[in-house]
Design an enzyme around this catalytic site. Structure first.
Site, PDB file in Angstrom:
ATOM      1  N   ASN A  27      17.675  -8.196  -1.744  1.00 36.92           N
ATOM      2  CA  ASN A  27      16.223  -8.003  -1.690  1.00 36.92           C
ATOM      3  C   ASN A  27      15.453  -9.308  -1.894  1.00 36.92           C
ATOM      4  O   ASN A  27      15.820 -10.133  -2.723  1.00 36.92           O
ATOM      5  CB  ASN A  27      15.794  -6.991  -2.758  1.00 36.92           C
ATOM      6  CG  ASN A  27      16.346  -5.606  -2.499  1.00 36.92           C
ATOM      7  OD1 ASN A  27      17.555  -5.432  -2.346  1.00 36.92           O
ATOM      8  ND2 ASN A  27      15.468  -4.639  -2.436  1.00 36.92           N
ATOM      9  N   GLU A  80      15.154  -5.737   3.225  1.00 34.39           N
ATOM     10  CA  GLU A  80      16.498  -5.583   2.664  1.00 34.39           C
ATOM     11  C   GLU A  80      17.578  -6.024   3.648  1.00 34.39           C
ATOM     12  O   GLU A  80      18.118  -5.199   4.378  1.00 34.39           O
ATOM     13  CB  GLU A  80      16.723  -4.112   2.266  1.00 34.39           C
ATOM     14  CG  GLU A  80      15.647  -3.576   1.344  1.00 34.39           C
ATOM     15  CD  GLU A  80      16.184  -2.587   0.328  1.00 34.39           C
ATOM     16  OE1 GLU A  80      17.417  -2.526   0.138  1.00 34.39           O
ATOM     17  OE2 GLU A  80      15.364  -1.891  -0.277  1.00 34.39           O
ATOM     18  N   ARG A  93      15.637  -0.806  16.120  1.00 28.98           N
ATOM     19  CA  ARG A  93      15.113   0.568  16.210  1.00 28.98           C
ATOM     20  C   ARG A  93      14.049   0.814  15.143  1.00 28.98           C
ATOM     21  O   ARG A  93      13.984   0.086  14.147  1.00 28.98           O
ATOM     22  CB  ARG A  93      16.248   1.579  16.025  1.00 28.98           C
ATOM     23  CG  ARG A  93      16.906   1.492  14.661  1.00 28.98           C
ATOM     24  CD  ARG A  93      17.945   2.575  14.462  1.00 28.98           C
ATOM     25  NE  ARG A  93      18.653   2.406  13.193  1.00 28.98           N
ATOM     26  CZ  ARG A  93      18.236   2.899  12.027  1.00 28.98           C
ATOM     27  NH1 ARG A  93      17.092   3.588  11.951  1.00 28.98           N
ATOM     28  NH2 ARG A  93      18.923   2.709  10.917  1.00 28.98           N
ATOM     29  N   PHE A 139      17.232  10.899   8.461  1.00 27.01           N
ATOM     30  CA  PHE A 139      18.583  11.358   8.784  1.00 27.01           C
ATOM     31  C   PHE A 139      18.870  12.645   8.026  1.00 27.01           C
ATOM     32  O   PHE A 139      18.428  12.825   6.893  1.00 27.01           O
ATOM     33  CB  PHE A 139      19.595  10.270   8.431  1.00 27.01           C
ATOM     34  CG  PHE A 139      19.493   9.074   9.335  1.00 27.01           C
ATOM     35  CD1 PHE A 139      20.216   9.017  10.511  1.00 27.01           C
ATOM     36  CD2 PHE A 139      18.622   8.042   9.032  1.00 27.01           C
ATOM     37  CE1 PHE A 139      20.106   7.929  11.364  1.00 27.01           C
ATOM     38  CE2 PHE A 139      18.497   6.945   9.886  1.00 27.01           C
ATOM     39  CZ  PHE A 139      19.240   6.897  11.053  1.00 27.01           C
TER      40      PHE A 139
END
Ligand code: ADP
Ligand code: MG
Length: 146
Positions: free
Chosen positions: A28, A78, A103, A108
């Site tokens: 990060n 990230e 994308r 999900f």
């Protein structure tokens, strides 16, 4: 193709949501340092090159996304470096050349499908970064001088 952009800073602690346990550690960066730059870029999955001052230059795939902990006003960055490291590198200077977009952010149905998609993103990044149009950015002065 996108216009490449460059960001860097010290690797900070994330939320420890267990990405390393899942085999997908993400280094990060302090996103508040470039919130203006980030707001110009759509959330989603990008790829490029990552330079660590003492460890070298590696392929990376990364998500830029909204951070629910900050009332959706801050995005997180990230990067997952596509390399097996023997040790963590918290505090190291990390510089990124972000050269391609894969994308948009997506939902999900399960953790398994999310992990599978991230591995697919990693394979896409691996291959794309071998193409001359993306490979050349490994030589960016910004990365070489880190
Ligand atoms: P955090 O929530 O603190 O970001 P993670 O589980 O995402 O923890 O692990 C990220 C840390 O793991 C990085 O800050 C870095 O020190 C280390 N690390 C080891 N290998 C990698 C890698 N291939 N890509 C990114 N970070 C890595
Ligand atoms: Mg992380």
């Amino acid at each position: 193709p996108i216009e490449p952009w460059y960001i860097g800073g010290p690797v900070i602690k994330g939320f420890g949501r267990g990405s390393k346990v899942l085999g997908i550690p993400t280094a990060n960066l302090p996103a508040e340092n470039f919130s203006a730059l980030l707001s110009e870029h759509t959330s989603g999955v990008y790829f490029g090159w990552a330079a660590l001052a003492t460890l070298g230059i590696y392929k990376m795939v990364m998500s830029i996304g909204w951070n629910p902990y900050f009332d959706n006003t801050e995005k997180t960055i990230e990067p997952w470096l596509l390399h097996e490291f023997n040790e963590d590198f918290y505090g190291e200077e990390l510089r990124l050349a972000i050269v391609g977009y894969i994308r948009p952010e997506a939902n999900f149905p399960s953790l398994e499908s999310l992990i599978a998609r991230i591995h697919e993103d990693g394979r896409i990044a691996e291959k794309a970064l071998d193409l001359p149009i993306y490979a050349c950015y490994k030589d960016s002065p910004y990365l070489q001088n880190s």
